[in-house]
Write a protein that holds these residues in place. Structure first.
Motif, PDB file in Angstrom:
ATOM      1  N   ASP A 101     103.717  31.033  13.815  1.00 36.55           N
ATOM      2  CA  ASP A 101     104.218  30.727  15.156  1.00 36.55           C
ATOM      3  C   ASP A 101     105.732  30.489  15.142  1.00 36.55           C
ATOM      4  O   ASP A 101     106.432  30.852  16.089  1.00 36.55           O
ATOM      5  N   ASN A 102     106.221  29.879  14.082  1.00 32.74           N
ATOM      6  CA  ASN A 102     107.667  29.695  13.962  1.00 32.74           C
ATOM      7  C   ASN A 102     108.380  31.035  13.864  1.00 32.74           C
ATOM      8  O   ASN A 102     109.449  31.229  14.453  1.00 32.74           O
ATOM      9  N   PHE A 103     107.808  31.969  13.154  1.00 32.10           N
ATOM     10  CA  PHE A 103     108.409  33.298  13.070  1.00 32.10           C
ATOM     11  C   PHE A 103     108.354  34.013  14.414  1.00 32.10           C
ATOM     12  O   PHE A 103     109.271  34.757  14.772  1.00 32.10           O
ATOM     13  N   ARG A 104     107.297  33.763  15.173  1.00 26.81           N
ATOM     14  CA  ARG A 104     107.221  34.375  16.500  1.00 26.81           C
ATOM     15  C   ARG A 104     108.305  33.797  17.414  1.00 26.81           C
ATOM     16  O   ARG A 104     108.950  34.534  18.170  1.00 26.81           O
ATOM     17  N   LEU A 105     108.500  32.490  17.356  1.00 27.72           N
ATOM     18  CA  LEU A 105     109.584  31.883  18.128  1.00 27.72           C
ATOM     19  C   LEU A 105     110.932  32.488  17.736  1.00 27.72           C
ATOM     20  O   LEU A 105     111.769  32.784  18.585  1.00 27.72           O
ATOM     21  N   ALA A 106     111.123  32.665  16.432  1.00 30.45           N
ATOM     22  CA  ALA A 106     112.390  33.226  15.954  1.00 30.45           C
ATOM     23  C   ALA A 106     112.593  34.652  16.437  1.00 30.45           C
ATOM     24  O   ALA A 106     113.712  35.068  16.728  1.00 30.45           O
ATOM     25  N   SER A 107     111.506  35.400  16.541  1.00 26.70           N
ATOM     26  CA  SER A 107     111.620  36.787  16.985  1.00 26.70           C
ATOM     27  C   SER A 107     111.968  36.881  18.465  1.00 26.70           C
ATOM     28  O   SER A 107     112.400  37.930  18.953  1.00 26.70           O
ATOM     29  N   LEU A 108     111.789  35.763  19.185  1.00 25.86           N
ATOM     30  CA  LEU A 108     112.105  35.714  20.610  1.00 25.86           C
ATOM     31  C   LEU A 108     113.290  34.780  20.867  1.00 25.86           C
ATOM     32  O   LEU A 108     113.449  34.262  21.960  1.00 25.86           O
ATOM     33  N   ILE A 119     101.651  38.297  18.703  1.00 27.38           N
ATOM     34  CA  ILE A 119     101.118  37.907  17.403  1.00 27.38           C
ATOM     35  C   ILE A 119      99.853  38.713  17.156  1.00 27.38           C
ATOM     36  O   ILE A 119      98.741  38.286  17.424  1.00 27.38           O
ATOM     37  N   ASN A 120     100.088  39.902  16.684  1.00 32.03           N
ATOM     38  CA  ASN A 120      98.978  40.802  16.366  1.00 32.03           C
ATOM     39  C   ASN A 120      99.023  41.136  14.881  1.00 32.03           C
ATOM     40  O   ASN A 120      99.838  40.584  14.131  1.00 32.03           O
ATOM     41  N   ASP A 121      98.146  42.009  14.444  1.00 29.93           N
ATOM     42  CA  ASP A 121      98.088  42.335  13.018  1.00 29.93           C
ATOM     43  C   ASP A 121      99.393  42.936  12.518  1.00 29.93           C
ATOM     44  O   ASP A 121      99.828  42.653  11.397  1.00 29.93           O
ATOM     45  N   ARG A 122     100.023  43.737  13.354  1.00 32.91           N
ATOM     46  CA  ARG A 122     101.284  44.359  12.933  1.00 32.91           C
ATOM     47  C   ARG A 122     102.365  43.302  12.706  1.00 32.91           C
ATOM     48  O   ARG A 122     103.070  43.333  11.688  1.00 32.91           O
ATOM     49  N   VAL A 127     105.550  39.759   9.003  1.00 32.01           N
ATOM     50  CA  VAL A 127     105.956  38.432   8.537  1.00 32.01           C
ATOM     51  C   VAL A 127     105.513  38.223   7.096  1.00 32.01           C
ATOM     52  O   VAL A 127     106.280  37.723   6.258  1.00 32.01           O
ATOM     53  N   ARG A 128     104.293  38.631   6.796  1.00 34.92           N
ATOM     54  CA  ARG A 128     103.772  38.456   5.435  1.00 34.92           C
ATOM     55  C   ARG A 128     104.631  39.204   4.418  1.00 34.92           C
ATOM     56  O   ARG A 128     104.966  38.677   3.356  1.00 34.92           O
ATOM     57  N   ASP A 129     105.018  40.417   4.763  1.00 35.00           N
ATOM     58  CA  ASP A 129     105.842  41.215   3.842  1.00 35.00           C
ATOM     59  C   ASP A 129     107.214  40.584   3.631  1.00 35.00           C
ATOM     60  O   ASP A 129     107.746  40.584   2.514  1.00 35.00           O
ATOM     61  N   LYS A 130     107.808  40.067   4.713  1.00 36.35           N
ATOM     62  CA  LYS A 130     109.124  39.429   4.585  1.00 36.35           C
ATOM     63  C   LYS A 130     109.047  38.190   3.707  1.00 36.35           C
ATOM     64  O   LYS A 130     109.915  37.959   2.852  1.00 36.35           O
ATOM     65  N   ILE A 131     108.025  37.373   3.918  1.00 29.91           N
ATOM     66  CA  ILE A 131     107.901  36.132   3.166  1.00 29.91           C
ATOM     67  C   ILE A 131     107.570  36.391   1.696  1.00 29.91           C
ATOM     68  O   ILE A 131     108.015  35.652   0.808  1.00 29.91           O
ATOM     69  N   ALA A 132     106.840  37.456   1.426  1.00 28.39           N
ATOM     70  CA  ALA A 132     106.445  37.765   0.044  1.00 28.39           C
ATOM     71  C   ALA A 132     107.652  37.956  -0.859  1.00 28.39           C
ATOM     72  O   ALA A 132     107.586  37.688  -2.076  1.00 28.39           O
ATOM     73  N   VAL A 133     108.759  38.419  -0.284  1.00 24.90           N
ATOM     74  CA  VAL A 133     109.978  38.655  -1.070  1.00 24.90           C
ATOM     75  C   VAL A 133     110.473  37.368  -1.733  1.00 24.90           C
ATOM     76  O   VAL A 133     111.113  37.401  -2.789  1.00 24.90           O
TER      77      VAL A 133
END
Length: 249
Positions: A101-108, A119-122, A127-133
């Motif tokens: 949800d924090n990432f969604r706020l940041a995206s807006l 906030i869908n699968d895409r 977000v998961r891929d970005k955080i994995a780094v």
């Protein structure tokens, strides 16, 4: 580009507690430049960043971003160009909300804050891929409340969130000051990658002289609300720690 022309900021003018935080500062930061801002406490560093961000309006002078004068433009209207990471890991996030949800706020960040839409699968996979780094394992904890994370984890995620929406400028106000050395290294490595990948114009405040030497391509030294040294990339390469310690002697 960031441009300040003869910027002065006086707090409590005419009162017994009057403070002159910036005095006739003229400064240009080119597109894609990474400037490290150093100086003793009270030298004007944070006031300078606040003036660029719009959190503080100058008493005199002009501020321009990307060729547009923004001197009197409030902070929220500058968010279309500027993202910021603060010293306090608790700042800039919603602790009761999940990582996702924090990432969604940041995206807006520059639009309306509607949590559910988008906030869908895409989005979740992005977000998961970005955080994995980061290599912290947080990509598998997207529903964990942000407030339950360590300071280092929150700062690293805040950096990633800073580029979830469009931004041209990244302001880093002592982002590692409250962190242990290992967490600080993760945060600064993350910052360095983001700055390079997105070609961000960046200003970093730090009291860590090793960070000053390691990061950025320019050093701006402030004292008494003024820029007293402006070290370009070539001169920075020749600097040694003892040289900088001498600035504060």
């Amino acid at each position: 580009m960031i441009e300040l022309q003869h910027v002065t900021k006086v707090f409590n003018r005419g009162k017994v507690n009057e403070v002159s935080a910036l005095e006739d500062v003229t400064l240009s930061i080119a597109d894609g430049e990474f400037a490290v801002l150093v100086g003793a406490n009270g030298s004007g560093k944070t006031t300078l960043l606040n003036t660029i961000a719009g959190a503080v309006l100058p008493s005199e002078g002009r501020v321009s971003i990307n060729g547009r004068e923004v001197t009197r433009l409030p902070e929220h209207k500058r968010s279309k160009w500027i993202a910021r990471v603060f010293q306090n890991p608790l700042a800039g996030t919603a602790p009761e909300l999940s990582i996702l949800d924090n990432f969604r706020l940041a995206s807006l960040r520059t639009g309306k804050k509607r949590l559910v839409i988008g906030i869908n699968d895409r989005f979740r996979n992005t977000v998961r891929d970005k955080i994995a780094v980061l290599g912290l394992g947080l990509e598998n904890k997207l529903q964990q409340p942000m407030g339950s994370l360590s300071g280092g984890q929150r700062q690293a995620l805040t950096l990633l969130m800073s580029v979830m929406d469009h931004t041209d400028i990244l302001l880093l106000d002592e982002p590692t000051a409250a962190l242990d050395p290992k967490s600080a290294e993760v945060v600064m490595q993350t910052a360095e990658k983001i700055i390079a990948d997105y070609r961000l114009t960046t200003m970093l405040i730090t009291h860590n002289m090793r960070e000053t030497l390691r990061f950025g391509n320019r050093i701006i030294h402030m004292a008494g609300g003024r820029v007293v040294r402006d070290v370009d990339a070539a001169a920075k390469k020749a600097l040694k720690l003892e040289d900088m310690y001498g600035w504060f002697g």
